[in-house]
Design an enzyme around this catalytic site. Structure first.
Site, PDB file in Angstrom:
ATOM      1  N   GLU A 105      29.712  41.053   6.175  1.00 48.57           N
ATOM      2  CA  GLU A 105      28.791  42.128   5.800  1.00 48.57           C
ATOM      3  C   GLU A 105      28.353  42.797   7.101  1.00 48.57           C
ATOM      4  O   GLU A 105      28.159  42.115   8.122  1.00 48.57           O
ATOM      5  CB  GLU A 105      27.585  41.592   5.033  1.00 48.57           C
TER       6      GLU A 105
ATOM      7  N   HIS B 203      28.232  41.775  -2.721  1.00 52.99           N
ATOM      8  CA  HIS B 203      27.909  42.233  -1.363  1.00 52.99           C
ATOM      9  C   HIS B 203      27.038  41.240  -0.594  1.00 52.99           C
ATOM     10  O   HIS B 203      26.565  41.564   0.493  1.00 52.99           O
ATOM     11  CB  HIS B 203      27.264  43.621  -1.362  1.00 52.99           C
TER      12      HIS B 203
END
Length: 367
Positions: free
Chosen positions: A158, A327
């Site tokens: 990320e 995510h």
């Protein structure tokens, strides 16, 4: 398969390879060069030649193009009163008959038994010259091949992001979450996990969009470690887990170019863009084993003949359900591991799809 010989032919050797023997995992008994771009390699037996061929066909000489290596077949005249079986021609390939002249098995049976070898012929109209030894063209034969990798390490970074941002290749994102899952491809079990939050330096304050998308809070990255530290900690974790299972990454030694464990990502973004660009900008030392990986999306597309819109669509297509928060690097990596196991269980053979340094070994990395 008694008619297999032990001689290999390598064609279209690129100019960047000055000496092809430096890439060979096993020294041949005899080497014959025909100009600069072709060479014949003769080994003591068929088994050795086959092992060398498998490794050579994984080498990517240029982006998207693998080394053109195959068994060398001598033209033989058919015996008297016998009928030679003609190969079946496909659009982009020519299938060569590997039977002796006296055999009369039907071509379709021969194909099922693996007695027809598909090769690309130079100068043949419609021949695909971009990837003559492409692994992806062999995905349709799951029962004729063995999975070369016992384990894979699924990674999903990320990084800092903003609303209405530029396309990925133009961003200057920084990694803020570094997860890795070591998954056993025979059981599907995640046997070890690495996870670190990383402190961004260039854009230390996360955008509201980034926090909402990833769930990562400002305080979390403020308490994270610098990327170089995260890489060093990952290497210690990696060394421990690989040694515990007698695993080896690709190209760590000349005699084991393929290895039995590899990195897996979804697209080339994680290693090819995000990590590569950040290390280059910050002048960080990046271990060379990060230069090779398996893009699971490429494997997925070829194996299932389906182009997923995104990762969630890929999971849905094979009847998997995303578990956790999308995510979140850790949850994304865990679901990537589940998908890798599913694809392997369905019969797809994994192979390195991207190599940023195709002519270099990773021998400088001590694992």
């Amino acid at each position: 398969m008694d008619n297999f010989d032990s001689t290999l032919i390598i064609k279209n050797i690129p100019k960047s390879i000055s000496d092809i023997t430096n890439l060979l995992p096993t020294v041949p008994k005899e080497t014959k060069s025909f100009g600069r771009r072709r060479v014949l390699l003769t080994y003591d037996n068929e088994a050795t030649a086959q092992a060398v061929l498998r490794q050579l066909q994984q080498l990517e000489v240029t982006p998207g193009k693998r080394l053109n290596a195959a068994f060398f077949r001598k033209n033989e005249k058919p015996a008297a009163n016998t009928k030679t079986i003609k190969p079946v021609r496909a659009n982009k390939t020519t299938q060569c008959n590997l039977h002796t002249a006296g055999e009369t098995a039907a071509p379709q049976i021969s194909k099922q038994l693996g007695l027809l070898e598909t090769i690309y012929v130079e100068g043949e109209p419609g021949a695909d010259k971009t990837n003559t030894s492409s692994y992806l063209t062999k995905l349709r034969k799951p029962h004729l091949t063995m999975q070369p990798y016992k384990y894979v390490i699924c990674i999903d970074f990320e990084a800092t992001c903003w609303e209405n941002q530029a396309p990925p290749k133009w961003r200057e994102s920084e990694i803020i979450e570094f997860p890795a899952m070591l998954v056993n491809l025979q059981t599907g079990k995640i046997e070890a996990e690495f996870h670190k939050y990383v402190m961004p330096i260039e854009s230390p304050k996360l955008s509201a969009y980034c926090t909402e998308l990833t769930g990562i809070q400002q305080q979390t990255v403020d308490n994270g470690v610098p990327l170089q530290t995260a890489i060093m900690m990952f290497q210690e974790w990696l060394r421990k887990e690989l040694r515990a299972r007698n695993l080896q990454l690709p190209k760590m030694s000349k005699d084991k170019l393929i290895g039995n464990c590899a990195f897996v990502t979804w697209t080339d973004w994680d290693f090819g863009i995000c990590l590569a660009k950040e290390c280059k900008r910050k002048l960080l030392k990046k271990p060379s084993y990060f230069n090779q990986w398996i893009d699971l999306r490429a494997i997925f597309r070829q194996w299932y003949k389906y182009r997923p819109i995104n990762f969630a669509d890929a999971l849905s297509h094979v009847k998997l359900v995303f578990e956790g928060r999308e995510h979140s690097g850790r949850d994304d990596a865990r679901n990537l591991a589940a998908l890798a196991y599913k694809i392997a269980s369905d019969g797809a053979q994994f192979a390195i799809t991207k190599d940023l340094a195709p002519f270099q070994l990773n021998s400088n990395c001590i694992l």
